[in-house]
Design a protein around this motif. Structure first.
Motif, PDB file in Angstrom:
ATOM      1  N   PRO A  29     -37.000  10.919 -10.703  1.00 26.07           N
ATOM      2  CA  PRO A  29     -38.311  10.907  -9.996  1.00 26.07           C
ATOM      3  C   PRO A  29     -39.504  11.213 -10.902  1.00 26.07           C
ATOM      4  O   PRO A  29     -40.634  11.316 -10.452  1.00 26.07           O
ATOM      5  CB  PRO A  29     -38.009  12.145  -9.068  1.00 26.07           C
ATOM      6  N   LYS A  30     -39.117  11.100 -12.188  1.00 25.41           N
ATOM      7  CA  LYS A  30     -40.355  11.448 -13.141  1.00 25.41           C
ATOM      8  C   LYS A  30     -41.317  10.527 -13.029  1.00 25.41           C
ATOM      9  O   LYS A  30     -42.743  10.594 -13.128  1.00 25.41           O
ATOM     10  CB  LYS A  30     -39.747  11.550 -14.694  1.00 25.41           C
ATOM     11  N   ILE A  31     -41.022   9.255 -12.770  1.00 24.98           N
ATOM     12  CA  ILE A  31     -42.079   7.998 -12.648  1.00 24.98           C
ATOM     13  C   ILE A  31     -42.076   7.826 -11.196  1.00 24.98           C
ATOM     14  O   ILE A  31     -40.937   7.960 -10.337  1.00 24.98           O
ATOM     15  CB  ILE A  31     -41.725   6.717 -13.212  1.00 24.98           C
ATOM     16  N   ASN A  32     -43.336   7.549 -10.582  1.00 24.17           N
ATOM     17  CA  ASN A  32     -43.532   7.149  -9.294  1.00 24.17           C
ATOM     18  C   ASN A  32     -43.177   5.794  -8.678  1.00 24.17           C
ATOM     19  O   ASN A  32     -43.790   5.117  -9.403  1.00 24.17           O
ATOM     20  CB  ASN A  32     -44.793   7.548  -8.454  1.00 24.17           C
ATOM     21  N   TYR A  33     -41.967   5.687  -8.002  1.00 23.36           N
ATOM     22  CA  TYR A  33     -41.608   4.277  -7.792  1.00 23.36           C
ATOM     23  C   TYR A  33     -41.871   4.089  -6.075  1.00 23.36           C
ATOM     24  O   TYR A  33     -41.218   3.196  -5.482  1.00 23.36           O
ATOM     25  CB  TYR A  33     -40.111   4.048  -7.828  1.00 23.36           C
ATOM     26  N   GLY A  34     -42.810   4.786  -5.549  1.00 25.91           N
ATOM     27  CA  GLY A  34     -43.150   4.651  -4.259  1.00 25.91           C
ATOM     28  C   GLY A  34     -43.359   3.146  -3.684  1.00 25.91           C
ATOM     29  O   GLY A  34     -43.447   2.910  -2.398  1.00 25.91           O
ATOM     30  N   ALA A  35     -44.099   2.277  -4.585  1.00 29.18           N
ATOM     31  CA  ALA A  35     -44.449   0.991  -4.335  1.00 29.18           C
ATOM     32  C   ALA A  35     -43.295   0.162  -3.776  1.00 29.18           C
ATOM     33  O   ALA A  35     -43.458  -0.825  -3.214  1.00 29.18           O
ATOM     34  CB  ALA A  35     -45.221   0.242  -5.451  1.00 29.18           C
ATOM     35  N   LEU A  36     -42.194   0.606  -4.362  1.00 28.57           N
ATOM     36  CA  LEU A  36     -40.898  -0.182  -4.215  1.00 28.57           C
ATOM     37  C   LEU A  36     -40.235   0.030  -3.110  1.00 28.57           C
ATOM     38  O   LEU A  36     -39.305   0.853  -2.820  1.00 28.57           O
ATOM     39  CB  LEU A  36     -39.816  -0.136  -5.193  1.00 28.57           C
ATOM     40  N   THR A  37     -40.855   0.033  -1.664  1.00 35.14           N
ATOM     41  CA  THR A  37     -40.508   0.223  -0.281  1.00 35.14           C
ATOM     42  C   THR A  37     -39.644  -1.104   0.193  1.00 35.14           C
ATOM     43  O   THR A  37     -39.956  -2.205  -0.126  1.00 35.14           O
ATOM     44  CB  THR A  37     -41.560   0.667   0.632  1.00 35.14           C
ATOM     45  N   VAL A  38     -38.826  -1.120   1.156  1.00 36.18           N
ATOM     46  CA  VAL A  38     -38.134  -2.157   1.758  1.00 36.18           C
ATOM     47  C   VAL A  38     -39.523  -3.268   2.280  1.00 36.18           C
ATOM     48  O   VAL A  38     -40.486  -2.727   2.938  1.00 36.18           O
ATOM     49  CB  VAL A  38     -37.536  -1.739   3.090  1.00 36.18           C
ATOM     50  N   GLY A  39     -39.409  -4.208   1.764  1.00 32.85           N
ATOM     51  CA  GLY A  39     -40.152  -5.468   2.024  1.00 32.85           C
ATOM     52  C   GLY A  39     -41.106  -5.676   1.184  1.00 32.85           C
ATOM     53  O   GLY A  39     -41.697  -6.790   1.054  1.00 32.85           O
ATOM     54  N   ALA A  40     -41.214  -4.870   0.006  1.00 34.77           N
ATOM     55  CA  ALA A  40     -42.303  -5.160  -1.027  1.00 34.77           C
ATOM     56  C   ALA A  40     -42.038  -6.326  -1.758  1.00 34.77           C
ATOM     57  O   ALA A  40     -40.521  -6.440  -2.007  1.00 34.77           O
ATOM     58  CB  ALA A  40     -42.175  -3.826  -2.023  1.00 34.77           C
ATOM     59  N   GLU A  41     -42.897  -6.879  -2.198  1.00 37.45           N
ATOM     60  CA  GLU A  41     -42.549  -8.264  -2.806  1.00 37.45           C
ATOM     61  C   GLU A  41     -43.148  -8.067  -4.425  1.00 37.45           C
ATOM     62  O   GLU A  41     -44.118  -7.111  -4.574  1.00 37.45           O
ATOM     63  CB  GLU A  41     -43.408  -9.442  -2.612  1.00 37.45           C
ATOM     64  N   PHE A  42     -42.380  -8.468  -5.436  1.00 37.58           N
ATOM     65  CA  PHE A  42     -42.770  -7.915  -6.787  1.00 37.58           C
ATOM     66  C   PHE A  42     -42.466  -9.268  -7.772  1.00 37.58           C
ATOM     67  O   PHE A  42     -41.900 -10.207  -7.541  1.00 37.58           O
ATOM     68  CB  PHE A  42     -41.908  -6.867  -7.502  1.00 37.58           C
ATOM     69  N   GLU A  43     -43.204  -9.121  -9.021  1.00 38.04           N
ATOM     70  CA  GLU A  43     -42.696 -10.037 -10.007  1.00 38.04           C
ATOM     71  C   GLU A  43     -41.895  -9.268 -11.090  1.00 38.04           C
ATOM     72  O   GLU A  43     -42.136  -7.914 -11.140  1.00 38.04           O
ATOM     73  CB  GLU A  43     -44.103 -10.097 -11.059  1.00 38.04           C
ATOM     74  N   VAL A  44     -40.974  -9.860 -11.571  1.00 38.15           N
ATOM     75  CA  VAL A  44     -40.311  -9.519 -12.570  1.00 38.15           C
ATOM     76  C   VAL A  44     -40.961  -9.847 -13.978  1.00 38.15           C
ATOM     77  O   VAL A  44     -40.851 -11.081 -14.310  1.00 38.15           O
ATOM     78  CB  VAL A  44     -38.574 -10.100 -12.305  1.00 38.15           C
TER      79      VAL A  44
END
Length: 99
Positions: free
Chosen positions: A66-81
């Motif tokens: 939890p040191k870094i906030n991964y809050g944007a990675l919620t179910v349904g979130a789309e992302f680039e690798v």
């Protein structure tokens, strides 16, 4: 360990993707659409090698949670690798498990 299950859509080499497959332990960054944060992840569960052009389910650990906030990675979130400055795949979060 906190983790996400994602649907990855690897780009082909001709479309700017990787030139080779990746295996367990692959450590790119995810950048969720609409953000500019680079989130470090590591693959921990998938079927064999993931080749350029493939679409697969892959489980990743959130390396610095939890040191870094991964809050944007919620179910349904789309992302680039991202591998450095290069986008090698897109994805969607299917499940998230925080411990």
């Amino acid at each position: 360990m906190s983790k996400v299950l994602v649907q990855l859509r690897m780009k082909s080499e001709a479309n700017g993707g990787r030139h080779s497959a990746f295996t367990q332990g692959y450590s790119p960054h995810f950048v969720v659409k609409g953000t500019n944060e680079w989130l470090a992840v590591r693959s921990i569960e998938h079927q064999g090698q993931i080749a350029p052009g493939a679409a697969e389910h892959v489980r990743f650990e959130l390396m610095y949670y939890p040191k870094i906030n991964y809050g944007a990675l919620t179910v349904g979130a789309e992302f680039e690798v991202m591998e450095g400055a290069r986008s090698v795949a897109t994805g969607t979060v299917l499940e998230r498990e925080d411990n």
